[in-house]
Structure formats: C-alpha cells, structure tokens
Write an enzyme that holds these catalytic residues in place. Structure first.
Site, PDB file in Angstrom:
ATOM      1  N   LYS A  56      10.049   5.354 -41.118  1.00 51.53           N
ATOM      2  CA  LYS A  56      11.228   4.993 -41.148  1.00 51.53           C
ATOM      3  C   LYS A  56      11.605   3.604 -41.814  1.00 51.53           C
ATOM      4  CE  LYS A  56      13.194   8.376 -38.963  1.00 51.53           C
ATOM      5  NZ  LYS A  56      14.451   9.382 -39.725  1.00 51.53           N
ATOM      6  N   GLU A  92      21.648   4.501 -35.628  1.00 51.68           N
ATOM      7  CA  GLU A  92      21.517   5.456 -34.411  1.00 51.68           C
ATOM      8  C   GLU A  92      20.099   5.694 -34.421  1.00 51.68           C
ATOM      9  OE1 GLU A  92      22.189   6.370 -37.458  1.00 51.68           O
ATOM     10  OE2 GLU A  92      20.229   7.501 -37.825  1.00 51.68           O
ATOM     11  N   SER A 100       4.014  11.773 -41.047  1.00 49.39           N
ATOM     12  CA  SER A 100       5.192  10.690 -40.907  1.00 49.39           C
ATOM     13  C   SER A 100       5.174   9.631 -39.974  1.00 49.39           C
ATOM     14  CB  SER A 100       6.349  11.406 -40.965  1.00 49.39           C
ATOM     15  OG  SER A 100       6.270  12.469 -39.806  1.00 49.39           O
TER      16      SER A 100
END
Lengths: 259, 395
Positions: free
Chosen positions: B89, B111, B377
């Site tokens: 991210k 968010e 990830s």
C-alpha cells in the site's frame, strides 16, 4: 409546457422546493406526505429514491434512505405508489436519486415510466454532465424530462456557463461545499457567492439548497435566486412527527411565512 | 485490445467519473495535472528516492523452493510484505502524498479496510507533516485493532464509519463525504484502483513498480523478463494492478486474480465480485458490483478485511470481461490452509488477503518448467488474532 417552466414563468413569490425520501417515515406514507406538502402550499416536490450509498447526503437523509430500504422500498415499488400521482398532485414533481438504481431499472424504461406517471424532471447528483450529454440527454428529452444540474461555490464561471447551456427548468445552487444537512443558516460569504451567480445573468432560474431550514434562511436565499430547497430539515420533521399531515402543512406554511 | 485507461477514463466498458458536482473541481484538477506531475523528473527523483530509502525497495523476488517442490513448478514470491509498513500500500501513498503537495493541499483524508492503507497513509503524512484523517468501518476497527493503534501512534485521527455494513465500502463513503465537506485544503488518497478517473490509473501507475521490478529480477534469475503466471489477490485490486501492469500486453503471461469467496461463492457470504456482480456504479466509477436487482449495493463478506469490498477496480472488470484475466474464488478455509502452508514451508506468515492468492497453487496446475510469480502483498502480523482464533494456536 413542462410544469416546471410554467411555474417559474408565472411565480411572483419565492419558490419553495421540498425534498422528501420516498417511503419515509413509513413505507406507505409517500402519497400522504406529497398531499400534505401540496396542501401546505409547496411549489415543487422532490422525491428521493432511497439508495444504499448516498455519498452526497449527510446523516439525516442517509438514515431516512436506509429506513425506507429496510421497509422494502425499490424503484419499482415507488412507481407503483406514484401511479395515480396526477389525480391529486398538480405541482411539479422531481425524482432525486443516485444513478445506479436507474441504470439497473434501465434508463429508457425508467424515463418512460416517469413520463407516464407525470414526473417533470430528475436530479441525479452522480450523473456527470459529460456522461449525460453523451448517453442520456436524448433519452431524457424524448420523454420530456428535465435534468437538473448542481453548481457549488467551487464551480468555475466557465463550467457554470456550460451547465446553463445544457440545463432546463432550473439550476440547483448548492449553498456551500458540503453534504446535505451539514450546515444551517446562510453566512455573508455565501451571500457573496449568491450575488456573484445572480450577476451572471444565466438563462435558467436558480434555486438554492443545502443549509435552508426555516423562514429566515429561505427568504435570505430567495433574495438572490427564484427560491430555495429544503431537505434535511423536512426529513427530520417527518421522522419525528406524530400528526404527519398537520405538521407538514404547518411546516410549509411557516417556511413561506404564511403563518 | 488496450488494457490501459482511455481519454474518457474508461477501461473498455468500465471506469468514468460518476461524482457529484461538489467533487468535480478536485477530481478535475487531479485529472488535468496528474500525468504531468508524475512525468516531472524532479517528482520522479523524489519518488524513487523515497521508495528506495524509506520504503526499502526494490523488494526481493524470492524463489520459494519448498512450495515449488510441493506443486512441482517454479514459484517466486514478490516480497511486498517487506515494504515499510508491511504491505504494498505504501507505494501508492508515497506517490500520492507527493502529488498532494504539488496540488497545494495540506490535509489528507483516506479510507481503510484492513488498516494497511490507513497505516501507509498515516506514515507518509507523518513523514511530510500533513494532517491525516482515516475513515475505517466500525467492524474493521474491531478486527484490525493493531493497525488502529499504529495509525494513532503515527498521529492520525481514526474515525469509525458506522453506516451500512460498517466495513470498507462505508469507510469509502465517509471519506468521500469528508472530501465534499473539505474541498479546498484536502486531498483524498484512495488506497485502491477504484474511485473516479483518474484514481484507478494513478494508483495503478504508483503500484506498477511491482511488475517493473519483477521483470528485471526475473531476467537476472531466469534469463527472461516475463513469468508464465502472475497471481495476486483482488479486493479493489491495487496490488494486482501493480503486479499485472507491465505484463498487460505480454501474451505469454497469464494474469491470475484471487477473489474472496468467503464461505463459498454462492453461500450468501462472499465478496467474489466477478462471480456475483454485474455492471453498476459505486464510489465514482462504473464497474462490476455486487448489488440487488434494484441496484442497491450488497454488503459483502470475507474473513479478510482488505478483500471485503462489493466492487472491483474498473481495470480488473475489463480484464475479466475481455478474458485477459482469469479469476478464482477462494474461500476463507482455503485461504487459511494456504496461510499455514506458506508459513510452514517458507517461513513467511502472509496477510490474510495474500493467503487468497497463495491458495491458487492448488488449482493452477502449472507445469514443472513454468514460472509462477505470486505477489506476496502483505505480512500477516495484523491478522494474528484471526489466525490464533481460527487455527486454535493457543489451545
């Protein structure tokens, strides 16, 4: 002539548009609320089609949307509730909502149904102007439906001119950068914005919404526009009303200063 | 066929910018400037330096020998779990905070679902001295407590989204409402390849570093710069977009997406959007969407907060519709088994989201000489409570 155009061409006093959520406070209240609004002297009625994810709306209208959905409201149910609309309601009626339920109903079928019932126009805040012009305008126009666009204090003059050129009926002026029901009252900054837009001499009349909740804010907004729109304050009232009809009539009359 | 976004912001039939007028000035400013901002050599230098020295890139491409032996193929793990903050991210938040600075914004709203994007956003806000507000579903706040604490430690304000399903969808609604109410000084850092154009494209570009590195690393290790398969999990789809990006037009590479099937695709408790969704509009773009016949958004379910989303990025909807991508639905149980397997065969505890991608090996049946790259990830620390609970680790 579309009822909205007729109204604006003959109105002498400020125009009051009231938003109400369909199927709220109770599923079967839709026509009761509409009839009481008209009895109170409202000029335009805006019926909100409830949606699970109303991003432009604040808490009051979100909760009314959810309450209505929880009772089983759908676009198809709403059309059934409104099938005899024009036997009693003579004022212009708009449907307000988000684009997804309209897409799922089918844009063509949706517009045909609106026209058959006697709906005068649509407010779909998440349908962008470019998409409207590319894919929807011809369908809306074929069914005689006005599409009402929003402008905000951040909308550039150039874009306002363009919106004015593709609008019909009126332009919905959002009074401040906010979701619905976030603020109450009208500040001097907002009045400056109202005056700026008034001086642009747009071809379409304007109604001011967001932050209008009583006679004083209604009159203040109407100084620089043809009238104003009330949503959250009304939804809050009907959510708590014990005598729905009487309180609605009373509310409309007090906003218009007839009481 | 192109798999990139077109002039109107569409990937095939999906995309666009379905936003209320209140958001138009911000989104339009971003749309008209993002490509120039990103292309600026000064921006590139700053972005590259932060990825290297702050995030810790390039992340390794690790040959997973024991997994390879078990599945009789060549499996590589792209170690995004080793990024600072523990997931991919941060590649996007580093890029977007630099964009926000150039747009003259000094406040950030975001968010978050699993909390990884929220942490990555809070991290770059701390780094750049910007105010940070993160909306998070009330249910997610409960099930991802460590990440809530991390965000607060980093100085961010975490606000509970209490509407609807109280998960990622509703956190996104609240972040959009916040942006509507604060249009001038605030930039909205969306964490996935969702939202109105140009967000899906901008986020995909910032995540594309993943596949850029895979190409270079495979060339070194295998003497060719493409794998036979790239596998990634998809909620909104940002890590998959990054892992697929440089292989979109490489026909020799199959693009494999793992969606969360929850308790089973047809159980009524699932988030497998390509199996259950149809075309619709949510959060500013047209894509595949889990919805009722009436167009109301269905509240999804997954054991993994990061995949618990009723939509999917428009790029992935296009990959699905065009047949370019192959999508698998992975159940909670399958993901848990895969998480244990990766932990015990490779010594890497994956995030629950990532575990869905790892569960695809079982179904893929790759050949012994084929190369399979899985985007690892994120790491599993944040999911320890769920693992403890479901795997009875403390009994």
């Amino acid at each position: 002539m579309n009822r909205i155009s007729a109204l604006f061409s003959k109105a002498k006093e400020p125009i009051l548009n009231v938003y109400t959520t369909a199927g709220y406070p109770h599923f079967e209240d839709t026509m009761t609320v509409l009839t009481a609004l008209q009895e109170g002297g409202v000029d335009i009625i805006e019926i909100g089609m409830p949606y699970s994810d109303p991003v432009a709306d604040g808490e009051t209208i979100q909760q009314s949307n959810q309450a209505s959905l929880d009772q089983g409201m759908t676009v198809a149910h709403l059309f059934t509730q409104l099938k005899d609309l024009r036997q009693t309601i003579t004022v212009p009626v708009l449907l307000m909502g988000y684009i997804n339920p309209v897409l799922q109903y089918g844009v063509e079928a949706f517009c045909a149904k609106c026209a058959a019932i006697g709906i005068d126009g649509l407010i779909l805040p998440d349908l962008p102007m470019a998409e409207y012009e590319r894919e929807y305008k011809a369908i809306f126009e074929a069914h005689g439906l006005f599409n009402i666009f929003l402008i905000t204090p951040q909308t550039t003059d150039e874009r306002i001119r363009h919106i004015d050129s593709v609008s019909n009926g009126f332009i919905y002026m959002v009074s401040s950068a906010s979701t619905t029901g976030a603020k109450t009252g009208i500040s001097s900054d907002q009045e400056t914005y109202f005056e700026r837009i008034a001086s642009m001499n747009l071809q379409n009349p304007r109604l001011i919404g967001f932050g209008i909740s009583d006679h004083s804010s209604f009159m203040k907004a109407s100084k620089n526009a043809s009238g104003a729109i009330i949503g959250s304050a009304f939804v809050k009232l009907i959510g708590q009303a014990t005598d729905l009809r009487a309180e609605i009539v009373d509310f409309v009359q007090s906003i218009k200063g007839k009481k | 066929m192109s798999f990139q976004v077109d002039e109107q912001g569409y990937y095939g039939n999906f995309g666009g910018a379905f936003i209320p007028e209140m958001l138009y000035p911000n989104v339009e400013e971003l749309r008209s400037r993002y490509l120039d901002i990103i292309a600026d050599p000064v921006f590139q230098a700053e972005y590259d330096a932060l990825l290297k020295d702050f995030v810790g890139r390039p992340t390794p491409l690790f040959k997973a020998e024991r997994l390879s032996a078990k599945y009789n193929t060549k499996i590589y793990l792209k170690r995004e779990d080793l990024c600072h903050t523990g997931a991919h991210k941060v590649n996007n938040t580093v890029g977007q905070i630099l964009v926000a600075k150039r747009l003259g914004k000094n406040k950030i709203v975001a968010e978050t679902g699993a909390g990884q994007h929220g942490v990555a956003t809070a991290t770059v806000c701390a780094l750049m001295g910007m105010e940070c507000i993160v909306y998070m579903g009330a249910i997610d706040i409960e099930r991802q407590a460590p990440n809530v604490a991390r965000m607060r430690m980093l100085g961010a304000q975490v606000v509970a989204a209490k509407s609807g399903s109280q998960t990622l969808k509703d956190a996104t609604n609240e972040a959009m409402r916040h942006w509507i109410n604060h249009p001038v000084d605030t930039h909205y850092i969306i964490g996935s390849v969702v939202g109105p154009h140009p967000y899906p494209d901008m986020v995909a570009r910032f995540q594309s570093i993943i596949s850029a590195e895979i190409r270079t690393q495979l060339q070194e290790k295998e003497g060719r710069d493409y794998p036979d398969y790239v596998i990634a999990c998809v909620g909104g789809g940002s890590n998959a977009a990054g892992a697929f990006y440089h292989f979109l037009d490489e026909p020799r590479t199959a693009l494999i997406a793992a969606e969360a099937a929850g308790k089973g695709v047809n159980s009524g408790h699932s988030a497998a959007t390509t199996f259950l969704g149809k075309s619709g509009v949510l959060h500013g773009s047209k894509s595949l969407l889990m919805q009722t016949e009436d167009g109301q958004v269905i509240e999804p379910y997954s054991i993994s907060a990061g995949l618990d989303y009723p939509g999917i990025g428009p790029m992935h909807a296009h990959l699905f519709e065009s047949g370019r991508g192959k999508f698998y639905g992975i159940t909670d149980e399958e993901a848990l088994v895969a998480a244990v397997e990766c932990s015990q065969l490779e010594g890497i505890i994956p995030a629950l989201e990532t575990a869905h991608a790892l569960a695809v090996f079982e179904k893929l049946q790759a050949k012994p000489n084929e190369i399979v790259v899985v985007n690892l990830s994120g790491r599993g620390d944040k999911d320890l409570a769920t693992y403890q609970n479901r795997l009875k680790l403390n009994d």
